[in-house]
Every structure is written in C-alpha cells, then in structure tokens.
Design an enzyme around this catalytic site. Sequence first.
Site, PDB file in Angstrom:
ATOM      1  N   HIS A 364       0.795  -1.232   0.000  1.00 58.54           N
ATOM      2  CA  HIS A 364       0.000   0.000   0.000  1.00 58.54           C
ATOM      3  C   HIS A 364       0.819   1.269   0.000  1.00 58.54           C
ATOM      4  O   HIS A 364       0.273   2.339   0.264  1.00 58.54           O
ATOM      5  CB  HIS A 364      -0.900   0.042   1.237  1.00 58.54           C
ATOM      6  CG  HIS A 364      -2.124  -0.797   1.123  1.00 58.54           C
ATOM      7  ND1 HIS A 364      -3.278  -0.332   0.545  1.00 58.54           N
ATOM      8  CD2 HIS A 364      -2.366  -2.072   1.479  1.00 58.54           C
ATOM      9  CE1 HIS A 364      -4.187  -1.283   0.572  1.00 58.54           C
ATOM     10  NE2 HIS A 364      -3.661  -2.365   1.135  1.00 58.54           N
ATOM     11  N   LYS A 555      -8.813  13.930   3.951  1.00 51.69           N
ATOM     12  CA  LYS A 555      -7.945  12.753   3.984  1.00 51.69           C
ATOM     13  C   LYS A 555      -7.058  12.906   5.209  1.00 51.69           C
ATOM     14  O   LYS A 555      -7.057  13.963   5.839  1.00 51.69           O
ATOM     15  CB  LYS A 555      -7.099  12.662   2.712  1.00 51.69           C
ATOM     16  CG  LYS A 555      -6.411  13.990   2.352  1.00 51.69           C
ATOM     17  CD  LYS A 555      -5.649  13.914   1.043  1.00 51.69           C
ATOM     18  CE  LYS A 555      -6.511  13.934  -0.188  1.00 51.69           C
ATOM     19  NZ  LYS A 555      -6.529  12.696  -0.950  1.00 51.69           N
ATOM     20  N   ARG A 556      -6.301  11.885   5.555  1.00 51.25           N
ATOM     21  CA  ARG A 556      -5.394  12.039   6.677  1.00 51.25           C
ATOM     22  C   ARG A 556      -4.410  13.186   6.409  1.00 51.25           C
ATOM     23  O   ARG A 556      -4.084  13.473   5.254  1.00 51.25           O
ATOM     24  CB  ARG A 556      -4.623  10.733   6.917  1.00 51.25           C
ATOM     25  CG  ARG A 556      -5.446   9.664   7.596  1.00 51.25           C
ATOM     26  CD  ARG A 556      -5.918  10.072   8.974  1.00 51.25           C
ATOM     27  NE  ARG A 556      -4.830  10.120   9.915  1.00 51.25           N
ATOM     28  CZ  ARG A 556      -4.596   9.221  10.863  1.00 51.25           C
ATOM     29  NH1 ARG A 556      -5.408   8.190  11.007  1.00 51.25           N
ATOM     30  NH2 ARG A 556      -3.577   9.338  11.684  1.00 51.25           N
ATOM     31  N   LYS A 561       0.771  14.361   1.255  1.00 50.56           N
ATOM     32  CA  LYS A 561      -0.523  14.673   0.635  1.00 50.56           C
ATOM     33  C   LYS A 561      -0.644  16.178   0.330  1.00 50.56           C
ATOM     34  O   LYS A 561      -1.466  16.594  -0.452  1.00 50.56           O
ATOM     35  CB  LYS A 561      -1.666  14.198   1.529  1.00 50.56           C
ATOM     36  CG  LYS A 561      -1.770  12.659   1.630  1.00 50.56           C
ATOM     37  CD  LYS A 561      -2.887  12.261   2.581  1.00 50.56           C
ATOM     38  CE  LYS A 561      -3.018  10.756   2.787  1.00 50.56           C
ATOM     39  NZ  LYS A 561      -3.839  10.093   1.757  1.00 50.56           N
ATOM     40  N   THR A 665      -8.364   6.671  -2.542  1.00 53.81           N
ATOM     41  CA  THR A 665      -9.719   6.216  -2.852  1.00 53.81           C
ATOM     42  C   THR A 665     -10.689   7.376  -2.663  1.00 53.81           C
ATOM     43  O   THR A 665     -11.771   7.376  -3.236  1.00 53.81           O
ATOM     44  CB  THR A 665     -10.155   5.042  -1.944  1.00 53.81           C
ATOM     45  OG1 THR A 665      -9.846   5.383  -0.582  1.00 53.81           O
ATOM     46  CG2 THR A 665      -9.433   3.767  -2.329  1.00 53.81           C
ATOM     47  N   LYS A 669     -14.245   8.575  -4.752  1.00 51.42           N
ATOM     48  CA  LYS A 669     -15.543   8.925  -4.157  1.00 51.42           C
ATOM     49  C   LYS A 669     -16.046  10.257  -4.710  1.00 51.42           C
ATOM     50  O   LYS A 669     -17.223  10.420  -5.011  1.00 51.42           O
ATOM     51  CB  LYS A 669     -15.422   9.020  -2.625  1.00 51.42           C
ATOM     52  CG  LYS A 669     -15.019   7.718  -1.944  1.00 51.42           C
ATOM     53  CD  LYS A 669     -14.648   7.967  -0.476  1.00 51.42           C
ATOM     54  CE  LYS A 669     -13.853   6.801   0.082  1.00 51.42           C
ATOM     55  NZ  LYS A 669     -13.190   7.144   1.381  1.00 51.42           N
TER      56      LYS A 669
HETATM   57  C1  LIG Z   1     -11.952   7.296   1.678  1.00 46.15           C
HETATM   58  C2  LIG Z   1     -11.512   7.704   3.014  1.00 46.15           C
HETATM   59  C3  LIG Z   1     -10.166   7.927   3.268  1.00 46.15           C
HETATM   60  C4  LIG Z   1      -9.097   7.813   2.202  1.00 46.15           C
HETATM   61  O1  LIG Z   1      -8.969   9.057   1.557  1.00 46.15           O
HETATM   62  P1  LIG Z   1      -7.710   9.384   0.595  1.00 46.15           P
HETATM   63  O2  LIG Z   1      -8.090  10.688   0.003  1.00 46.15           O
HETATM   64  O3  LIG Z   1      -7.687   8.293  -0.421  1.00 46.15           O
HETATM   65  O4  LIG Z   1      -6.524   9.431   1.440  1.00 46.15           O
HETATM   66  C5  LIG Z   1      -9.792   8.315   4.536  1.00 46.15           C
HETATM   67  N1  LIG Z   1     -10.703   8.477   5.506  1.00 46.15           N
HETATM   68  C6  LIG Z   1     -12.016   8.292   5.298  1.00 46.15           C
HETATM   69  C7  LIG Z   1     -12.982   8.513   6.412  1.00 46.15           C
HETATM   70  C8  LIG Z   1     -12.478   7.890   4.050  1.00 46.15           C
HETATM   71  O5  LIG Z   1     -13.784   7.675   3.861  1.00 46.15           O
END
Ligand SMILES: *Cc1c(COP(=O)(O)O)cnc(C)c1O
Length: 823
Positions: A364, A555-556, A561, A665, A669
């Site tokens: 990952h 995101k985190r 990032k 991911t 979304k």
């Molecule tokens: C989808 C999701 C992530 C992953 O987000 P990235 O932008 O791909 O880092 C992290 N936290 C939550 C709550 C999510 O739903």
Amino acid sequence: MTQQTAPIAIRERTVDAFTREFLRELNFGQGVDVERSSVNDRYLALARTVRHYLMTRWIETLRHQWEHQAKSVAYLSAEYLLGRQLDNALLASDLTDIARTSVESLGIDFDELRDAEIEPGLGNGGLGRLAACFVDSLATMNIPAVGYGIRYEYGIFEQTFVDGWQVEKADDWLRLGSPWEFPHPEAAVEVGFGGTTEDHEVDGEKRRRWVPAWNVLGVPYNYMVPGYENGRVNTLRLWSARATHAFDLQIFNSGDYEEAVRAQTFAENISKVLYPEDSTPQGKELRLQQQYFFVACSLRDFLDRVLLRGFDLHNLPERVTFQLNDTHPVIAVPELMRILVDERGWKWDEAWAVTQRVFAYTCHTLLPEALEVWSVELLGRLLPRHLEIIYRINEEFLEVVRTRWPDDELRLRRMSIIAEHPERAVRMAFLATVAGVKVNGVAELHSQLLRDKVLADFAELWPDKFTNVTNGITPRRFLKLANPGLSDLITEAIGDGWVTDLDRLEGLLPLADDAEFRRRFREVKAANKLRLVDMLAHRDGSTIDPDTMLDVMVKRLHEYKRQMLKLLHVISLYEQVTRGRLDIADVTPRTFAFGAKAAPGYRMAKQIIGLINAVGRTINDEPALEGRLRIVFPANYNVTLAECLIPAADLSEQISLAGKEASGTGNMKFMLNGALTIGTDDGANVEIRQLVGDDNFFLFGLDEPAVEKVVAAGYRPTSFYESIPNLRHALDLVARGTFSGGDRSVFEPIVSNLLSEDRFLVLADFQAYVDAQARVDVAYADTEGWTRSAVINVARAGFFSSDRSMRDYLDRIWHARQVATRP
Ligand SMILES: *Cc1c(COP(=O)(O)O)cnc(C)c1O
C-alpha cells in the site's frame, strides 16, 4: 440432531410485521415501553429488528458455505473503517422504506435514530476503508469470504480542536453497546507469546517446538456483511483479547490479587486501542502483539473451524487464499509454517510448498518510512520460534538469489529479509514478497513503481509474481446511501442496474449534453450543499455559503498529501486581496473545506492543522472577504462526515507529490459524486484522468520522473521562494506571525521546514498549482460546461467500483469462484 432445521424466517416484509418486531425488541430486548424509551433504546431496537431480517440469510449462507466447501477468500486486515451499519443493513435488505414508515407511525423520528449510531472507527484512513469496501463487494458478488481483524475497544481517536489545535479524545464507540456484533466466547482461541524453543521427539523423530511464556485468549466477535439484495450475508470476524483462566488462577492462588488483575489488564490491552499512525509504523511491542494475536486466531479459526474435520492440508491452496492487507498480517507466514512443521510434523519443503501458495500480498505504499520492519531483538523475544522460521526462510531464499546471481554480495544484502542497519530487523514487505503467490500494488502507477523501484530486485527474480489491482470503492455506500438525490436521478435515467454493475453509468454520457439533465444534476448538487450546511451548523456551529464553489480536501493529514499546497494558495489569495493587488470581485467565491486527522505524535502534521485553523479564523473574520472566501475545517473527519461532504463537493483536491500516493480512494468517491479533480499525476489520479480526458480534469505539477530529476539535481526550495513573489509574500505572512497574533515562533517550524528541506516539493509545485486553480475558475464560470464535465466524471466512474477490484483479484490472484446462495 439428525434432522436439519431450517432457520426461522421473518417472512413478512410489511410495516405491521416490522412494527411488531420493533416493539418486541423494545419491550423484551430493552425492557422499556415506547413512551419511556430513550433514543438509544430505540436505536438498538431498530437495529436488532433489521438484524433479524438478515439473520436467516446469514445462517443460510454459512450452511451453504459449509456444504459446498468452495474456495474462500480470507481477508486479513488489521483495520476495517466500516462507517455506520444501520443504513447499510437497511439498504442491503431493502427495508429502508418499511422501517421508516413503521417507526414514524409510532411517532418516532427515524433520522434521529440513524444519527444515534456511533460509527465503528476501526481503521485510520484509506487502508481500513478499502478493507470495508472490499468485504462489501465480496458479499455482493457472491464470493465465499471471511474478513478477519481486531475488535479494538477504542478505534481511531475522536479529533477535537482547542484554540485550533488538535486534541484527541478516546473513541469509546462501545459505550452504549453495539447491536451489530455477535460474541462467541465459547469459540475462543488460545495464543501464546514469549518463552523459548526446544527440541523434542515425536515417534522417534526430532522436532522443534515453541514453549510460550504466556497466553491470551482471542474471543471472536462476528459481524454480518450483507450483500446488496442478493441473499448472501458474509462474516467479518474480529478478535478481542481476554486473559486465559489458567493464567489468572495460578497467580490468584498464590495470593497475589493485584498481580492477577494486572495480568488480566495486560492481556486485554492487546485489543484495547487502534494505533493512530497512518503510514508510519512505530515498531512498538504492543503493535506486534496485536498483529500476531489476530493472525494466530484467524489461522487457527480457519484451519479448525472453517475446514471440515480431517481436511488434508496439502489441498489448502484449493480452499483458501489469505490476502494480506499490507504487511500488518505478514507474521501469518511463519505462523502457518510453525503449525505445519511443528504441530503437524510436516517436512519443511512440504510445508513451504503449501505456504507459498496460500498467501498473497497487497502493498500500500511507496514511502520508505512506511515499510514495516521489526527488530530481531523484539521479534525474537516475543515470537522466538517465528524468528527461527524467518531465518530459515531467508537462508533458503538467499540460496535462490545466490544461484541466480553468483558473487553479487551487494544484491544479497539488498534482498535479505533481514536488514543489518540501523539494527538487525525483519523486513516484513520482503517476507511477504518471498512468501506470496502474488504481490499487487493498488493503482497502475503504484504497481509499476513497485516493480521498478521499491521491489525491483524481486521483480527481476520473479516477474510473474507482480501484478496490479487498482483500488475501488463500494457504490452502495458512496453513491446509493451517501447521495440519494443523485442516485434517484441516475436510476430514473438509466435504471437501477448500476448499483451492482457500475459500468452502466456509461449510459449517462449522452446526458452530459442534455440541458434538462444538467439542470437537474445541479439541483441535486445544490440540495446536497444545503444538507451539508445543515449538518455543519448542527455539528460544529460553523456556517458556509451554499452559493459558493465547494473546494474540498479531506484525507489524513500527511506532508506527502500536501495540505500545505492548498493552504498556501488560500493565504496567497488573502494576501493579494488585503494588499490591494487583487480585486475581490475577480475572485471566484469559494469555500475551502478541509478535513484531516493527524497522528498524535506527528508534530509537523499537527502544526499544519493549527495553521489551517488559524488562517481560517483570520480570513473568516475579514469583512472584505465575506461571502467570497471562507475556510471550513470540521473536526473529526470520518466515514459519516465523508458521506455528507463528498456529495456536496464541486472540486476534489488530490494534490500529493507524484510518486507518493499509492492510489487514493477519496479521489474515486468525489468523481463518483460529480466533483471535478484538481490533481497531480499520482496514484489512481492517473487512471481517473485517462477515463475522463484532459478536458475534464485539472492536471498540474511535476510527474514522477520529473520529481526524481529535481531531487537528484539537489532541490533548493529557496530558489522558488525567491523567484515567485506571491509565494514569498504568502510564506512571509506566516513567518511574520500574521495568523498567530504576531508571535513568529508559533508556525516557525512549518516555514523553516518548507524553506530548508521541503521534502515533498510544495514550493516547486506552487506556481503550477495556482495556474491550475486559475483554470478551475475559468471552467467554473461556465456553469453548463462545468456540469457537463461533472456528468462525464460520474459516467466514467464505473471502473472504480470495488466490485471491479474484486473481479481483478479473482482473475489475477485468487482464482476462486462466485457461488450464488440463492438460485
Ligand atoms: C476514503 C476515506 C479515506 C481515504 O482518503 P484518501 O483521500 O484516499 O486518502 C480516509 N478516511 C475516510 C474517512 C475515508 O472515507
């Protein structure tokens, strides 16, 4: 019992029947009448009622699975970021309307009950959410599967802000009880730790064995994973640690009560709390205990309870693939070897032949600091037999390398599972690569970089071992549940087949050119924004203007990032407007939304959170910017918040440094919900852009080879600071304490880090980012054109269904078959 009993089924899917069940649960389950029931009583009764409707299917799925003994997927993951369960259970069982009508007929507010659920946050971010999407898709696609993990008593911390700084609160998600879990203490499994190894004899043959110093019990908690309206309910089995009786009693009998209690606490600590580090494992002893604990329980469970008695383990590869979600479960490899060699008395080669065919590894990351290693000292102390086994695996592996490349000492050292520096340590990713049937990356670019860089030696040795499976997201949760407005619009246009066959969204393509469809599409987006406004007002008392562009980065918080890139853009706009170099009338009204948790020990990340909030306070209070620029940063980004934020977004920020984000991911979304992406050529962004075309994606920044070049040439961030005035002004504003009441020291670490190291090339990409944002403004001004692009994004998102990911895993790795439980 000789006769098979059919499970009792609630066959009546009527409001009356539902109401009877609901009242029965309130009265007999909770012991209250409707009038005196609390919201939690009602929520629990509602959840249990829905659960009853799924129960028959669950029992039937398990029976079917037992009778057919088809190949299963055992997904091993230390994290599952599930999100709320009630809505998903209602959706899967098609009971939403019945439940609503039923509950409301009793004068109860249905939405209040939904909101009463505390989401199980048993994961950090993308990796945990991926596991949750995958188990959903496995069930919906009728794939015999079981998910294994840990039932953390405290999940990912709850984030709060105090004066804009992150303060963590324990996530006591079980405090009101969870109606979704089924504990099975009678099926507890014993797991050993510590101790020594020794030789002994069995039937005249010498064998090795492990004599652990202490044990804990793993108690399985089962969770239903319902497929979408297909009659299948798979199982997610999470393990909770308990003290063993034998252990307690011994100490207790010796009269040391406190010691007995301490021992119990010690054992139960193992599943107490989720480590909140995302992508930066700390090498802590308790974490290794957690990993071995859940993996040992899961293997034992699968071998002893899922397989038929007397099953010949030589055929194990025909019955299961253990999919390793990152390196966290990799200790399963020596554990299986130990079971086969020590406990079953197999020859080493025989055991290795089977082991090598049942594991597959998903990598990952690309960040070197995220590659997990365990010091030999710690591993040997906690799992002495496993360390011996790892040494032997490594010896035999290095023989293979030596045969292929004689006299290449350097390569041997590079490829050894045991690293020598800075301390002797086991490289878990290497162990997984050596043992796995397949190794997959999670997006095309990522898999290619794994082959070319991170695991290049291994790819040279075993080119066929490497493959790609691009991540996906479940359309059930992230479109059907999260965005009912858009779901209905899509269903009206192309039917509802998309829910389980997301490629059908292609049918929307012609509608991108249909003005009436675009108008309705915008109506949905506007309604979603109003829903978000309501939610934020309720949740944090923050206000946003629904008539502005909603530009979202959630995101985190991680430096790679690059939340800082977006923040510097906002600061720059503020600086230009307040200095009179930019007319506010020329700025597209935007709401800049952030959502991000920082690992509690990650100081730079916490600084950045502090700065985002500080800048927010300043610009949100600036009268000149009223209605034009605003920052909103709701605390505690989680799945529930994602489900409300993403459907309202216009612009999706996916701006990691190229070559650092494995897939992402979140990006998928947003695309699925009709946001346009501003992004780098990184992770799955690459595939998004290929699917939607350059006209419908805002690409900017260095690509991966260019990044490599810049770094190789000796990157100097100050050259960008000196040559780009707007960048300099923005950074100077921070440096001068503009956002910290004149105190220059507060955010000094951020500024000096960007000017000296800037490991993730924020300054190098700044101008390209600002230029791309200017293109966003131009595009957004053309409302019809923007909507057209948004519709194209939705229409092309089918590829990112996690159902497609499952198909790829089936074809490329698992070679299992789909098995319908219902004709
Ligand atoms: C989808 C999701 C992530 C992953 O987000 P990235 O932008 O791909 O880092 C992290 N936290 C939550 C709550 C999510 O739903």
